[in-house]
Design a protein around this motif. Structure first.
Motif, PDB file in Angstrom:
ATOM      1  N   SER A  99       1.114  -1.257   0.063  1.00  0.00           N
ATOM      2  CA  SER A  99      -0.192   0.388   0.018  1.00  0.00           C
ATOM      3  C   SER A  99       0.549   1.431  -0.129  1.00  0.00           C
ATOM      4  CB  SER A  99      -1.021  -0.361   1.331  1.00  0.00           C
ATOM      5  OG  SER A  99       0.041  -0.432   2.669  1.00  0.00           O
ATOM      6  N   SER A 100       2.019   1.504  -0.433  1.00  0.00           N
ATOM      7  CA  SER A 100       3.223   2.233  -0.189  1.00  0.00           C
ATOM      8  C   SER A 100       2.291   3.264  -1.339  1.00  0.00           C
ATOM      9  CB  SER A 100       4.408   2.040  -0.880  1.00  0.00           C
ATOM     10  OG  SER A 100       5.120   3.294  -0.729  1.00  0.00           O
ATOM     11  N   ARG A 101       2.117   4.541  -1.102  1.00  0.00           N
ATOM     12  CA  ARG A 101       1.365   5.729  -1.758  1.00  0.00           C
ATOM     13  C   ARG A 101       1.955   7.186  -1.273  1.00  0.00           C
ATOM     14  NH1 ARG A 101      -3.320   9.003  -1.974  1.00  0.00           N
ATOM     15  NH2 ARG A 101      -3.870   9.237  -4.196  1.00  0.00           N
ATOM     16  N   GLY A 160      -0.885  -2.296 -11.902  1.00  0.00           N
ATOM     17  CA  GLY A 160       0.662  -1.504 -11.520  1.00  0.00           C
ATOM     18  C   GLY A 160       1.741  -1.785 -11.662  1.00  0.00           C
ATOM     19  N   THR A 164       2.312   2.494 -13.775  1.00  0.00           N
ATOM     20  CA  THR A 164       1.757   2.499 -12.548  1.00  0.00           C
ATOM     21  C   THR A 164       1.771   4.980 -12.226  1.00  0.00           C
ATOM     22  OG1 THR A 164       4.335   1.514 -11.609  1.00  0.00           O
ATOM     23  CG2 THR A 164       3.264   3.998 -10.379  1.00  0.00           C
ATOM     24  N   ASN A 167       2.580   9.151  -7.631  1.00  0.00           N
ATOM     25  CA  ASN A 167       2.409   8.880  -6.117  1.00  0.00           C
ATOM     26  C   ASN A 167       2.265   6.957  -5.894  1.00  0.00           C
ATOM     27  OD1 ASN A 167       1.610  11.361  -5.259  1.00  0.00           O
ATOM     28  ND2 ASN A 167      -0.129  10.860  -5.683  1.00  0.00           N
ATOM     29  N   PHE A 168       2.866   7.044  -6.568  1.00  0.00           N
ATOM     30  CA  PHE A 168       2.641   5.162  -6.858  1.00  0.00           C
ATOM     31  C   PHE A 168       4.526   4.588  -7.065  1.00  0.00           C
ATOM     32  CE2 PHE A 168      -1.233   5.287  -6.284  1.00  0.00           C
ATOM     33  CZ  PHE A 168      -1.615   4.893  -4.991  1.00  0.00           C
ATOM     34  N   TYR A 171       5.207   1.554  -4.893  1.00  0.00           N
ATOM     35  CA  TYR A 171       4.659   0.422  -5.877  1.00  0.00           C
ATOM     36  C   TYR A 171       5.049   0.063  -7.114  1.00  0.00           C
ATOM     37  CZ  TYR A 171       0.115  -1.783  -6.590  1.00  0.00           C
ATOM     38  OH  TYR A 171      -0.587  -2.430  -7.211  1.00  0.00           O
TER      39      TYR A 171
END
Length: 182
Positions: A99-101, A160, A164, A167-168, A171
């Motif tokens: 959930s890296s954002r 993703g 991507t 903001n990702f 991720y």
């Protein structure tokens, strides 16, 4: 009907993880005993109890995160668990949520590398542990030389991986790395 073998699922969240677990244990699909690994004991217990209510196959939870030490311990615990005695590992699924954002200019090298370590490095460790177990269960002789099929390792992904969004960065990089690993 007894289970055909063993499946291992890490990342057993209450939604998609539970769905994967039900398919793996269903007599009309996988018909496998299931070892579920999750770092959140509440999710682990909920999923294990929910799946166990719909199958006669053993469904056992093992609390674990994705670090090499914890994964190694979980695989050792599974190896010695009486519910899995004489069952060969057939399927291993790495289904860990990322959930890296954050905005790219707020991303730090440390956080970015932690994401890569967790979602690529730990997927590699999980896959290595699964391969060792599959070789232990089915021998190391390749199929081309008459050996039996060892099993299947699945590392799940998302869109993703291919493209991507803003903001990702961490991720996308980590999911792409896991796809390449797979």
């Amino acid at each position: 009907m007894p289970p055909k073998g063993l499946a291992i699922l890490i990342g057993a969240g209450p939604t998609s993880g539970a769905g994967i677990a039900r398919v793996l244990t269903s007599p009309s699909n996988g018909n496998l005993a299931l070892a579920i690994l999750s770092r959140k004991p509440d999710n682990l217990n909920k999923v294990a109890e929910g799946v166990q209510s719909s199958t006669s196959n053993p469904v056992i939870g093992f609390p674990s995160d994705t670090t090499p030490e914890k994964l190694s311990k979980a695989f050792a615990d599974m190896r010695s668990h009486p519910s899995f005695k004489n069952l060969k590992l057939k399927v291993a699924v790495f289904h860990v949520k990322n959930s890296s954002r954050k905005p790219f200019l707020e991303e730090t090298h440390v956080d970015f590398m932690n994401s890569l370590n967790t979602y690529v490095g730990d997927a590699m460790t999980f896959a290595q542990e699964a391969v060792k177990r599959m070789f232990e269960d089915s021998g190391k002789t390749p199929l081309a030389d008459g050996g039996e099929k060892k099993g299947t390792i699945i590392i799940t992904g998302t869109l993703g991986v291919m493209r991507t969004n803003t903001n990702f960065a961490a991720y996308g990089a980590s999911r792409s790395g896991a796809r390449s690993l797979a």
